[in-house]
Design an enzyme around this catalytic site. Structure first.
Site, PDB file in Angstrom:
ATOM      1  N   GLU A  23       0.847  -1.189   0.000  1.00 47.72           N
ATOM      2  CA  GLU A  23       0.000   0.000   0.000  1.00 47.72           C
ATOM      3  C   GLU A  23       0.882   1.238   0.000  1.00 47.72           C
ATOM      4  O   GLU A  23       1.967   1.243   0.584  1.00 47.72           O
ATOM      5  CB  GLU A  23      -0.928   0.017   1.231  1.00 47.72           C
ATOM      6  CG  GLU A  23      -2.104  -0.914   1.081  1.00 47.72           C
ATOM      7  CD  GLU A  23      -3.313  -0.539   1.943  1.00 47.72           C
ATOM      8  OE1 GLU A  23      -3.302   0.501   2.624  1.00 47.72           O
ATOM      9  OE2 GLU A  23      -4.288  -1.309   1.923  1.00 47.72           O
ATOM     10  N   HIS A  85      -4.619   6.838  -0.700  1.00 49.47           N
ATOM     11  CA  HIS A  85      -3.809   5.629  -0.530  1.00 49.47           C
ATOM     12  C   HIS A  85      -4.321   4.557  -1.470  1.00 49.47           C
ATOM     13  O   HIS A  85      -5.390   4.699  -2.056  1.00 49.47           O
ATOM     14  CB  HIS A  85      -3.744   5.157   0.926  1.00 49.47           C
ATOM     15  CG  HIS A  85      -5.031   4.621   1.494  1.00 49.47           C
ATOM     16  ND1 HIS A  85      -6.037   5.434   1.945  1.00 49.47           N
ATOM     17  CD2 HIS A  85      -5.469   3.350   1.685  1.00 49.47           C
ATOM     18  CE1 HIS A  85      -7.034   4.677   2.397  1.00 49.47           C
ATOM     19  NE2 HIS A  85      -6.721   3.409   2.243  1.00 49.47           N
ATOM     20  N   HIS A  87      -5.290   0.471  -2.547  1.00 52.42           N
ATOM     21  CA  HIS A  87      -5.807  -0.809  -2.037  1.00 52.42           C
ATOM     22  C   HIS A  87      -5.537  -1.873  -3.096  1.00 52.42           C
ATOM     23  O   HIS A  87      -5.617  -1.576  -4.291  1.00 52.42           O
ATOM     24  CB  HIS A  87      -7.319  -0.741  -1.858  1.00 52.42           C
ATOM     25  CG  HIS A  87      -7.763  -0.278  -0.512  1.00 52.42           C
ATOM     26  ND1 HIS A  87      -9.065  -0.376  -0.098  1.00 52.42           N
ATOM     27  CD2 HIS A  87      -7.086   0.301   0.506  1.00 52.42           C
ATOM     28  CE1 HIS A  87      -9.174   0.122   1.132  1.00 52.42           C
ATOM     29  NE2 HIS A  87      -7.994   0.549   1.514  1.00 52.42           N
ATOM     30  N   ASP A  98     -10.154   2.971   7.685  1.00 55.42           N
ATOM     31  CA  ASP A  98     -10.082   4.162   6.824  1.00 55.42           C
ATOM     32  C   ASP A  98     -11.110   5.207   7.258  1.00 55.42           C
ATOM     33  O   ASP A  98     -10.794   6.383   7.393  1.00 55.42           O
ATOM     34  CB  ASP A  98     -10.369   3.800   5.356  1.00 55.42           C
ATOM     35  CG  ASP A  98      -9.242   3.011   4.715  1.00 55.42           C
ATOM     36  OD1 ASP A  98      -8.083   3.184   5.131  1.00 55.42           O
ATOM     37  OD2 ASP A  98      -9.527   2.236   3.785  1.00 55.42           O
TER      38      ASP A  98
END
Ligand SMILES: [Zn+2]
Length: 149
Positions: A23, A85, A87, A98
């Site tokens: 990630e 970010h 995934h 999150d």
């Protein structure tokens, strides 16, 4: 919301394909004009961020220092607007972690605007506004051209 070339290039570079990818993430800097938001820059993971396959732990110091620098350079036009970010999912959905984290970040914003939260999947983006109250506003499926380069 409009994404400039630089953030799209950054997202493409960190798309999580393959079992060995980790990630990645950073912050989003942009211009706000009334209802319109233009994302100008996405910061890249720094050396100090911990990157794992299912976790991205941000060390905020580097990212926020850069946000302050851009804000000064642009005389207040370019500011921190949110977070991104990756995934390892084709069409990503936020985890409960999150959502909790985004709400905390939204509550921290000094300009009282909602946080723009963006997740980069392998085939699509998830984009939403998170308010400090926990209210969410998910933007319609966002077809950004993020096919791997
Ligand atoms: Zn996540």
């Amino acid at each position: 919301m409009y994404l400039r070339e630089q953030p799209l290039e950054v997202f493409k570079r960190y798309i999580q394909e393959g079992i060995n990818s980790n990630e990645a993430g950073g912050i989003l800097l942009g211009h706000v004009r009334g209802e319109h938001l233009e994302i100008i820059e996405a910061t890249e993971p720094s050396f100090w961020d911990r990157r794992c396959r299912f976790l991205f732990e941000r060390m905020p110091y580097f990212h926020h220092k850069l946000a302050m620098k851009r804000w000064k350079e642009s005389k207040g036009l370019v500011r921190y607007v949110g977070e991104w970010h990756t995934h390892p999912q084709n069409y990503p959905a936020p985890s409960s972690i999150d959502l909790t984290e985004w709400q905390i970040l939204a509550a921290d914003r000094r300009d009282a605007r909602p946080l723009l939260a963006l997740i980069v999947g392998c085939k699509g983006l998830h984009v939403e506004y998170m308010f400090s109250t926990g209210k969410r506003c998910i933007l319609a499926p966002f077809d950004a051209p993020i096919e791997p380069v």
